[in-house]
Design a protein around this motif. Structure first.
Motif, PDB file in Angstrom:
ATOM      1  N   ALA A 182       0.836  -1.209   0.000  1.00  0.00           N
ATOM      2  CA  ALA A 182       0.000   0.000   0.000  1.00  0.00           C
ATOM      3  C   ALA A 182       0.867   1.253   0.000  1.00  0.00           C
ATOM      4  O   ALA A 182       0.570   2.235  -0.699  1.00  0.00           O
ATOM      5  CB  ALA A 182      -0.930  -0.013   1.211  1.00  0.00           C
ATOM      6  N   ALA A 183       1.974   1.228   0.754  1.00  0.00           N
ATOM      7  CA  ALA A 183       2.870   2.390   0.798  1.00  0.00           C
ATOM      8  C   ALA A 183       3.531   2.630  -0.556  1.00  0.00           C
ATOM      9  O   ALA A 183       3.743   3.779  -0.950  1.00  0.00           O
ATOM     10  CB  ALA A 183       3.937   2.174   1.867  1.00  0.00           C
ATOM     11  N   ILE A 230       6.484   5.568 -11.663  1.00  0.00           N
ATOM     12  CA  ILE A 230       5.838   4.729 -10.628  1.00  0.00           C
ATOM     13  C   ILE A 230       6.909   4.007  -9.804  1.00  0.00           C
ATOM     14  O   ILE A 230       6.836   3.937  -8.577  1.00  0.00           O
ATOM     15  CB  ILE A 230       4.875   3.720 -11.292  1.00  0.00           C
ATOM     16  CG1 ILE A 230       3.694   4.444 -11.925  1.00  0.00           C
ATOM     17  CG2 ILE A 230       4.396   2.677 -10.272  1.00  0.00           C
ATOM     18  CD1 ILE A 230       2.877   3.569 -12.883  1.00  0.00           C
ATOM     19  N   ALA A 231       7.931   3.472 -10.484  1.00  0.00           N
ATOM     20  CA  ALA A 231       8.996   2.742  -9.785  1.00  0.00           C
ATOM     21  C   ALA A 231       9.791   3.663  -8.870  1.00  0.00           C
ATOM     22  O   ALA A 231      10.078   3.311  -7.712  1.00  0.00           O
ATOM     23  CB  ALA A 231       9.919   2.073 -10.811  1.00  0.00           C
ATOM     24  N   LYS A 232      10.157   4.843  -9.376  1.00  0.00           N
ATOM     25  CA  LYS A 232      10.966   5.776  -8.573  1.00  0.00           C
ATOM     26  C   LYS A 232      10.195   6.246  -7.347  1.00  0.00           C
ATOM     27  O   LYS A 232      10.739   6.307  -6.240  1.00  0.00           O
ATOM     28  CB  LYS A 232      11.391   6.978  -9.432  1.00  0.00           C
ATOM     29  CG  LYS A 232      12.440   6.649 -10.473  1.00  0.00           C
ATOM     30  CD  LYS A 232      12.846   7.903 -11.239  1.00  0.00           C
ATOM     31  CE  LYS A 232      13.963   7.618 -12.233  1.00  0.00           C
ATOM     32  NZ  LYS A 232      14.368   8.825 -12.974  1.00  0.00           N
ATOM     33  N   ARG A 233       8.934   6.587  -7.538  1.00  0.00           N
ATOM     34  CA  ARG A 233       8.128   7.029  -6.400  1.00  0.00           C
ATOM     35  C   ARG A 233       7.897   5.873  -5.431  1.00  0.00           C
ATOM     36  O   ARG A 233       7.954   6.042  -4.213  1.00  0.00           O
ATOM     37  CB  ARG A 233       6.777   7.582  -6.885  1.00  0.00           C
ATOM     38  CG  ARG A 233       5.985   8.238  -5.777  1.00  0.00           C
ATOM     39  CD  ARG A 233       4.645   8.739  -6.251  1.00  0.00           C
ATOM     40  NE  ARG A 233       3.687   7.646  -6.391  1.00  0.00           N
ATOM     41  CZ  ARG A 233       2.367   7.793  -6.375  1.00  0.00           C
ATOM     42  NH1 ARG A 233       1.856   9.003  -6.241  1.00  0.00           N
ATOM     43  NH2 ARG A 233       1.567   6.764  -6.511  1.00  0.00           N
ATOM     44  N   GLY A 234       7.655   4.699  -5.971  1.00  0.00           N
ATOM     45  CA  GLY A 234       7.356   3.543  -5.132  1.00  0.00           C
ATOM     46  C   GLY A 234       8.499   3.172  -4.207  1.00  0.00           C
ATOM     47  O   GLY A 234       8.285   2.880  -3.023  1.00  0.00           O
ATOM     48  N   VAL A 235       9.717   3.189  -4.731  1.00  0.00           N
ATOM     49  CA  VAL A 235      10.844   2.783  -3.874  1.00  0.00           C
ATOM     50  C   VAL A 235      11.053   3.803  -2.758  1.00  0.00           C
ATOM     51  O   VAL A 235      11.309   3.420  -1.598  1.00  0.00           O
ATOM     52  CB  VAL A 235      12.121   2.522  -4.706  1.00  0.00           C
ATOM     53  CG1 VAL A 235      12.667   3.757  -5.356  1.00  0.00           C
ATOM     54  CG2 VAL A 235      13.178   1.854  -3.846  1.00  0.00           C
ATOM     55  N   MET A 236      10.930   5.084  -3.062  1.00  0.00           N
ATOM     56  CA  MET A 236      11.056   6.088  -1.997  1.00  0.00           C
ATOM     57  C   MET A 236       9.923   5.948  -0.991  1.00  0.00           C
ATOM     58  O   MET A 236      10.126   6.100   0.230  1.00  0.00           O
ATOM     59  CB  MET A 236      11.079   7.495  -2.597  1.00  0.00           C
ATOM     60  CG  MET A 236      12.382   7.863  -3.266  1.00  0.00           C
ATOM     61  SD  MET A 236      13.830   7.699  -2.184  1.00  0.00           S
ATOM     62  CE  MET A 236      13.594   9.074  -1.074  1.00  0.00           C
ATOM     63  N   ASN A 237       8.728   5.662  -1.468  1.00  0.00           N
ATOM     64  CA  ASN A 237       7.586   5.467  -0.564  1.00  0.00           C
ATOM     65  C   ASN A 237       7.834   4.315   0.408  1.00  0.00           C
ATOM     66  O   ASN A 237       7.527   4.414   1.594  1.00  0.00           O
ATOM     67  CB  ASN A 237       6.320   5.183  -1.372  1.00  0.00           C
ATOM     68  CG  ASN A 237       5.659   6.457  -1.879  1.00  0.00           C
ATOM     69  OD1 ASN A 237       6.000   7.553  -1.439  1.00  0.00           O
ATOM     70  ND2 ASN A 237       4.719   6.293  -2.794  1.00  0.00           N
ATOM     71  N   VAL A 238       8.394   3.218  -0.119  1.00  0.00           N
ATOM     72  CA  VAL A 238       8.652   2.054   0.738  1.00  0.00           C
ATOM     73  C   VAL A 238       9.731   2.387   1.776  1.00  0.00           C
ATOM     74  O   VAL A 238       9.636   1.993   2.946  1.00  0.00           O
ATOM     75  CB  VAL A 238       9.036   0.836  -0.129  1.00  0.00           C
ATOM     76  CG1 VAL A 238       9.618  -0.284   0.721  1.00  0.00           C
ATOM     77  CG2 VAL A 238       7.815   0.336  -0.895  1.00  0.00           C
ATOM     78  N   LEU A 239      10.772   3.135   1.368  1.00  0.00           N
ATOM     79  CA  LEU A 239      11.813   3.532   2.328  1.00  0.00           C
ATOM     80  C   LEU A 239      11.249   4.461   3.404  1.00  0.00           C
ATOM     81  O   LEU A 239      11.622   4.366   4.587  1.00  0.00           O
ATOM     82  CB  LEU A 239      12.982   4.200   1.601  1.00  0.00           C
ATOM     83  CG  LEU A 239      13.805   3.273   0.693  1.00  0.00           C
ATOM     84  CD1 LEU A 239      14.870   4.074  -0.059  1.00  0.00           C
ATOM     85  CD2 LEU A 239      14.464   2.148   1.501  1.00  0.00           C
ATOM     86  N   GLY A 247       9.918  11.171   6.126  1.00  0.00           N
ATOM     87  CA  GLY A 247       8.825  11.679   5.310  1.00  0.00           C
ATOM     88  C   GLY A 247       7.675  10.700   5.236  1.00  0.00           C
ATOM     89  O   GLY A 247       7.773   9.552   5.682  1.00  0.00           O
ATOM     90  N   VAL A 248       6.598  11.188   4.650  1.00  0.00           N
ATOM     91  CA  VAL A 248       5.377  10.399   4.535  1.00  0.00           C
ATOM     92  C   VAL A 248       5.270   9.922   3.087  1.00  0.00           C
ATOM     93  O   VAL A 248       5.528  10.696   2.162  1.00  0.00           O
ATOM     94  CB  VAL A 248       4.145  11.271   4.892  1.00  0.00           C
ATOM     95  CG1 VAL A 248       2.852  10.489   4.722  1.00  0.00           C
ATOM     96  CG2 VAL A 248       4.297  11.801   6.310  1.00  0.00           C
ATOM     97  N   PRO A 249       4.931   8.637   2.860  1.00  0.00           N
ATOM     98  CA  PRO A 249       4.783   8.181   1.472  1.00  0.00           C
ATOM     99  C   PRO A 249       3.794   9.034   0.688  1.00  0.00           C
ATOM    100  O   PRO A 249       2.768   9.460   1.224  1.00  0.00           O
ATOM    101  CB  PRO A 249       4.255   6.743   1.639  1.00  0.00           C
ATOM    102  CG  PRO A 249       4.727   6.318   2.987  1.00  0.00           C
ATOM    103  CD  PRO A 249       4.721   7.559   3.838  1.00  0.00           C
ATOM    104  N   GLU A 250       4.165   9.313  -0.579  1.00  0.00           N
ATOM    105  CA  GLU A 250       3.258  10.062  -1.470  1.00  0.00           C
ATOM    106  C   GLU A 250       2.261   9.075  -2.048  1.00  0.00           C
ATOM    107  O   GLU A 250       2.528   8.445  -3.070  1.00  0.00           O
ATOM    108  CB  GLU A 250       4.043  10.662  -2.646  1.00  0.00           C
ATOM    109  CG  GLU A 250       4.962  11.788  -2.312  1.00  0.00           C
ATOM    110  CD  GLU A 250       5.753  12.190  -3.565  1.00  0.00           C
ATOM    111  OE1 GLU A 250       5.199  12.083  -4.688  1.00  0.00           O
ATOM    112  OE2 GLU A 250       6.911  12.573  -3.409  1.00  0.00           O
ATOM    113  N   THR A 251       1.167   8.908  -1.371  1.00  0.00           N
ATOM    114  CA  THR A 251       0.200   7.925  -1.844  1.00  0.00           C
ATOM    115  C   THR A 251      -0.731   8.557  -2.874  1.00  0.00           C
ATOM    116  O   THR A 251      -0.861   9.774  -2.952  1.00  0.00           O
ATOM    117  CB  THR A 251      -0.615   7.345  -0.687  1.00  0.00           C
ATOM    118  OG1 THR A 251      -1.161   8.417   0.051  1.00  0.00           O
ATOM    119  CG2 THR A 251       0.253   6.493   0.210  1.00  0.00           C
ATOM    120  N   GLY A 252      -1.353   7.714  -3.650  1.00  0.00           N
ATOM    121  CA  GLY A 252      -2.359   8.141  -4.609  1.00  0.00           C
ATOM    122  C   GLY A 252      -3.387   7.044  -4.673  1.00  0.00           C
ATOM    123  O   GLY A 252      -3.292   6.051  -3.947  1.00  0.00           O
ATOM    124  N   PRO A 253      -4.383   7.182  -5.530  1.00  0.00           N
ATOM    125  CA  PRO A 253      -5.382   6.114  -5.611  1.00  0.00           C
ATOM    126  C   PRO A 253      -4.764   4.821  -6.121  1.00  0.00           C
ATOM    127  O   PRO A 253      -3.933   4.852  -7.034  1.00  0.00           O
ATOM    128  CB  PRO A 253      -6.402   6.674  -6.613  1.00  0.00           C
ATOM    129  CG  PRO A 253      -5.695   7.754  -7.355  1.00  0.00           C
ATOM    130  CD  PRO A 253      -4.627   8.277  -6.455  1.00  0.00           C
TER     131      PRO A 253
END
Ligand SMILES: [Zn+2]
Length: 339
Positions: A182-183, A230-239, A247-253
């Motif tokens: 989800a993150a 999507i990949a670049k944002r996703g890996v930072m979100n998971v970290l 920081g807080v994950p940049e989530t979207g729908p």
């Protein structure tokens, strides 16, 4: 009489970085590979370790299959841009796990035909591919708390862009895996079912109790601006989710999908020319024709119809225009509102 347990054979892989040191290090996993053009040669797998202070360890991998590109692009980018002062804990980055396959642009290794993601837990005295798997199983995975392994469809499949985890016997571990999915916040999030999970990196990591996230981010043996983002944002979100990067994950729908049974897979029983009747992301109902396979040996033949067995969306499809009997033609995933 006591049986003597032999000591496990050490890995032949030598890391040129100190996996447990602070700071940023770029180096290699050097794997001896003697061959005609280099008698004492090596396979040099790039690795970056970025560490500061106490905290969890994330193991980030791409190129497990050599013809899947969003992961390597995002991870080569992260390896050159992430600074130690941004990290609390440790990030180990291997952008191209099966480096010989990655350099050849093929799913499997040109050295030994090894499919790395069917070679786990590997062997220290096996093929080159089995030696890579063994090093991950016994040296890198034990250091990790969280594992993110990027995949895409490669040259023969194309997917909706999703992050995924598997249903696991340990429901607490499963919940932690899906929280990390989800993150990641891909446009789709999948409860993923494998055709055969034997020998997979996923299974090895999950059996060790790790939080394991994988992805499928399009395919066709290439990438796009959209799926790389999507990949670049996703890996930072998971970290960020792991507390390694602030920081807080940049989530979207995200739309949650499920592969509830083997009925989600459609395999070709014919060979010929594929005519798609629905595209990725399209809604399908059980009984809908999702693709035709046209015989190509002569004119005047009726194409074979392939129908969905489940209500859902088309989540994956065969990519090349021609198909053989036994190839995976399509995957229909069911849609869930939330998990
Ligand atoms: Zn893959």
């Amino acid at each position: 009489m006591n049986a003597i347990t032999p000591m496990p054979r050490p890995s032949p892989v030598a890391a040129t970085v100190d996996l447990d040191a602070e700071g940023v290090q770029h180096g290699f996993l050097r794997l001896p590979y003697s061959r005609d053009d280099s008698a004492w040669g090596s396979v040099m797998i790039p690795i970056t370790v970025i560490a500061r202070g106490n905290g969890p360890t994330a193991l980030l991998t791409g190129g497990n299959h050599g013809d899947e590109y969003e992961g390597p692009i995002a991870l080569f980018d992260l390896a050159r841009s992430l600074r130690p002062d941004q990290v609390q804990g440790r990030v180990i980055i291997v952008p191209a796990m099966n480096y010989p396959a990655f350099c050849a642009g093929t799913r499997t290794s040109p050295i030994d035909c090894g499919n790395l993601n069917r070679s786990f837990p590997g062997r220290p005295d096996g093929t080159v591919t089995e030696k890579i798997a063994d090093f991950f199983s016994r040296t890198l995975l034990p250091r990790a708390d969280l594992v993110l392994d990027f995949h895409s469809g490669g040259r023969t499949l194309d997917f909706l862009p999703y992050a995924a985890a598997h249903e696991l016997p340990d429901k607490g571990q499963e919940q932690r895996c899906f929280a990390a999915v989800a993150a990641f916040a891909a446009p789709y999030s999948m409860k993923m079912r494998e055709i055969d999970a034997v020998g997979m990196y996923d299974t090895t990591a999950e059996d060790m109790g790790k939080v394991f996230v994988t992805t499928e981010l399009s395919g066709g043996g290439t990438s796009s601006a959209r799926t790389v983002a999507i990949a670049k944002r996703g890996v930072m979100n998971v970290l960020k989710h792991a507390g390694i990067v602030e920081g807080v994950p940049e989530t979207g729908p995200t739309r949650w999908l499920d592969m509830p049974s083997g009925d989600c897979f459609t395999f070709a029983e014919d060979q010929g020319l594929v005519e798609p009747c629905v595209d990725l992301g399209d809604a399908v109902r059980a009984g809908d024709v999702i693709a035709l396979i046209h015989p190509v040996g002569r004119t005047g033949q009726t194409p074979a119809e392939y129908r969905a067995v489940l209500d859902g969306v088309l989540a994956a499809r065969h990519f090349p225009g021609l198909i053989k009997s036994g190839d995976c033609l399509a995957v229909v995933a069911t849609v869930e509102d939330a998990i």
